[in-house]
Design a protein around this motif. Structure first.
Motif, PDB file in Angstrom:
ATOM      1  N   LEU A  47     -20.960  23.828  -3.118  1.00  0.00           N
ATOM      2  CA  LEU A  47     -20.531  22.471  -3.460  1.00  0.00           C
ATOM      3  C   LEU A  47     -19.373  22.043  -2.562  1.00  0.00           C
ATOM      4  O   LEU A  47     -19.279  20.873  -2.159  1.00  0.00           O
ATOM      5  CB  LEU A  47     -20.102  22.417  -4.927  1.00  0.00           C
ATOM      6  N   ASN A  89     -13.662  19.746  -2.772  1.00  0.00           N
ATOM      7  CA  ASN A  89     -14.610  18.705  -3.149  1.00  0.00           C
ATOM      8  C   ASN A  89     -14.127  18.050  -4.451  1.00  0.00           C
ATOM      9  O   ASN A  89     -14.028  18.721  -5.477  1.00  0.00           O
ATOM     10  CB  ASN A  89     -16.003  19.314  -3.362  1.00  0.00           C
ATOM     11  N   ASN A 127     -21.365  19.882 -12.251  1.00  0.00           N
ATOM     12  CA  ASN A 127     -22.003  19.910 -10.932  1.00  0.00           C
ATOM     13  C   ASN A 127     -22.323  21.330 -10.475  1.00  0.00           C
ATOM     14  O   ASN A 127     -23.292  21.542  -9.736  1.00  0.00           O
ATOM     15  CB  ASN A 127     -21.115  19.198  -9.913  1.00  0.00           C
ATOM     16  N   LYS A 138     -26.006  22.859  -9.447  1.00  0.00           N
ATOM     17  CA  LYS A 138     -26.259  23.710  -8.280  1.00  0.00           C
ATOM     18  C   LYS A 138     -27.025  24.959  -8.669  1.00  0.00           C
ATOM     19  O   LYS A 138     -27.956  25.385  -7.977  1.00  0.00           O
ATOM     20  CB  LYS A 138     -24.928  24.116  -7.633  1.00  0.00           C
TER      21      LYS A 138
END
Length: 361
Positions: free
Chosen positions: A337, A346, A353, A357
């Motif tokens: 990520l 990030n 998130n 993934k």
């Protein structure tokens, strides 16, 4: 902590609702003396206020670097000794701070012990930490000093042409200051150390504070030498191939050599070894399971920060008692990520998130 304070703390651990009168009777001292000791324990951070709530929360302590990154991007071929049109980017960095931000974005209570100046950069660091939930209350703030800065100039192809690092402020973190943070370090579930801080401070912490698990981020081949003689004090380490070679003294020319290096660390007392092998993946060994974990390839935008995110993933996994294979998947997802974004951290780093993934793999 004095012997009497330790006695009182142990009694409170056995019975958090114990009264001061009961403590006084058990220890054969006056209630007023108990009150003084309780006050000292609160000041030192071992317990929190009324009710004697023990400060053994599920938090992580990080001792490491915090700095400001200033990067200049030239629009055209770089001309030396001249002014070059381009763009300048300002961002926050430092290995310890980066790991801390990733953990904060993963909803982990994280306290950073670092050192910053009283300048605008230091204030920026604290203000940003407040926004993302990264606790800077235990960071040393020095009047008249400049916060660590890394300034680089890139050419039009994105290659670094020259850089200047101003990091002398790290030398101002002393053992005497660290002694005042004993309660924070020993109360943490995990303490992450990066090698930006002075060698004597690292040695003091891992030798004298024994009630927590120490994770190591080696930072660089040069700085990794600081921990060569105390590597066995760490629970989890994540060196790259070259750093593993330096720390173990074993020349690494093959995968068999990588395994030998990992065994060297385990025999010394390390519990988990993760050796970064670049595009080949990560070699892992915890004494029971060992092998190479090769994550799914992703489109890379910026490789900076991938290692910091991986360490944050290791810490999160240990806190949540994940099995080794799940730990590797989670930490690798954190790295994936990270490299997909132009920034070192990030801003989309989150458990939601990361789970997305993991579902992709």
């Amino acid at each position: 902590m004095t012997n009497r304070e330790e006695e009182i703390l142990n009694l409170i651990k056995q019975n958090p609702l114990i009264s001061q009168n009961e403590l006084a009777d058990i220890l054969n001292i006056t209630r007023s003396s108990v009150g003084v000791h309780i006050g000292n324990l609160i000041k030192k951070g071992y317990i929190s206020g009324r009710g004697y709530v023990l400060n053994q929360e599920n938090f992580v302590c990080i001792i490491g670097g915090t700095n400001v990154d200033i990067v200049g991007f030239s629009n055209d071929n770089l001309r030396l000794h001249d002014s070059n049109p381009g763009n300048i980017k300002f961002s926050l960095g430092g290995v310890g701070r980066n790991i801390g931000e990733n953990l904060a974005r993963l909803d982990v209570d994280t306290k950073l012990i670092s050192v910053i100046g009283s300048d605008v950069y230091g204030q920026k660091v604290v203000d940003e930490g407040r926004i993302i939930g990264l606790d800077f209350d235990h960071t040393l703030k020095l009047d008249g000093e400049t916060t660590s800065v890394y300034m680089s100039v890139l050419n039009s192809d994105g290659d670094m042409q020259v850089a200047i690092s101003s990091m002398d402020i790290y030398d101002k973190m002393t053992i005497e200051y660290i002694k005042t943070k004993r309660a924070v370090i020993e109360s943490s579930r995990i303490c992450v150390i990066d090698t930006n801080i002075p060698k004597d401070v690292i040695e003091y912490v891992v030798t004298n504070f024994k009630n927590t698990k120490f994770f190591l981020d080696t930072v660089s081949t040069t700085k990794a030498m600081k921990v060569k003689d105390i590597i066995h004090k760490f629970h989890t380490i994540k060196p790259n191939r070259i750093e593993a070679e330096i720390l173990s003294g074993i020349k690494i020319n093959s995968m068999e050599d990588v395994e030998k290096a990992s065994e060297y660390f385990l025999k010394g007392g390390v519990k988990r070894v993760f050796i970064s092998l670049g595009e080949e993946g990560v070699y892992y060994n915890n004494g029971t399971e060992k092998g190479i974990f090769t994550p799914k390839k992703v489109k890379m935008v910026n490789a900076n920060g991938a290692g910091d995110a991986f360490v944050a993933g290791l810490v999160y996994s240990e806190l949540n008692e994940l099995e080794l294979q799940d730990t590797l998947k989670f930490a690798s997802a954190c790295s994936a990520l990270t490299v997909e974004h132009k920034d070192t951290i990030n801003p989309n780093m989150s458990l939601e998130n990361i789970n997305k993934k993991l579902e992709e793999n």
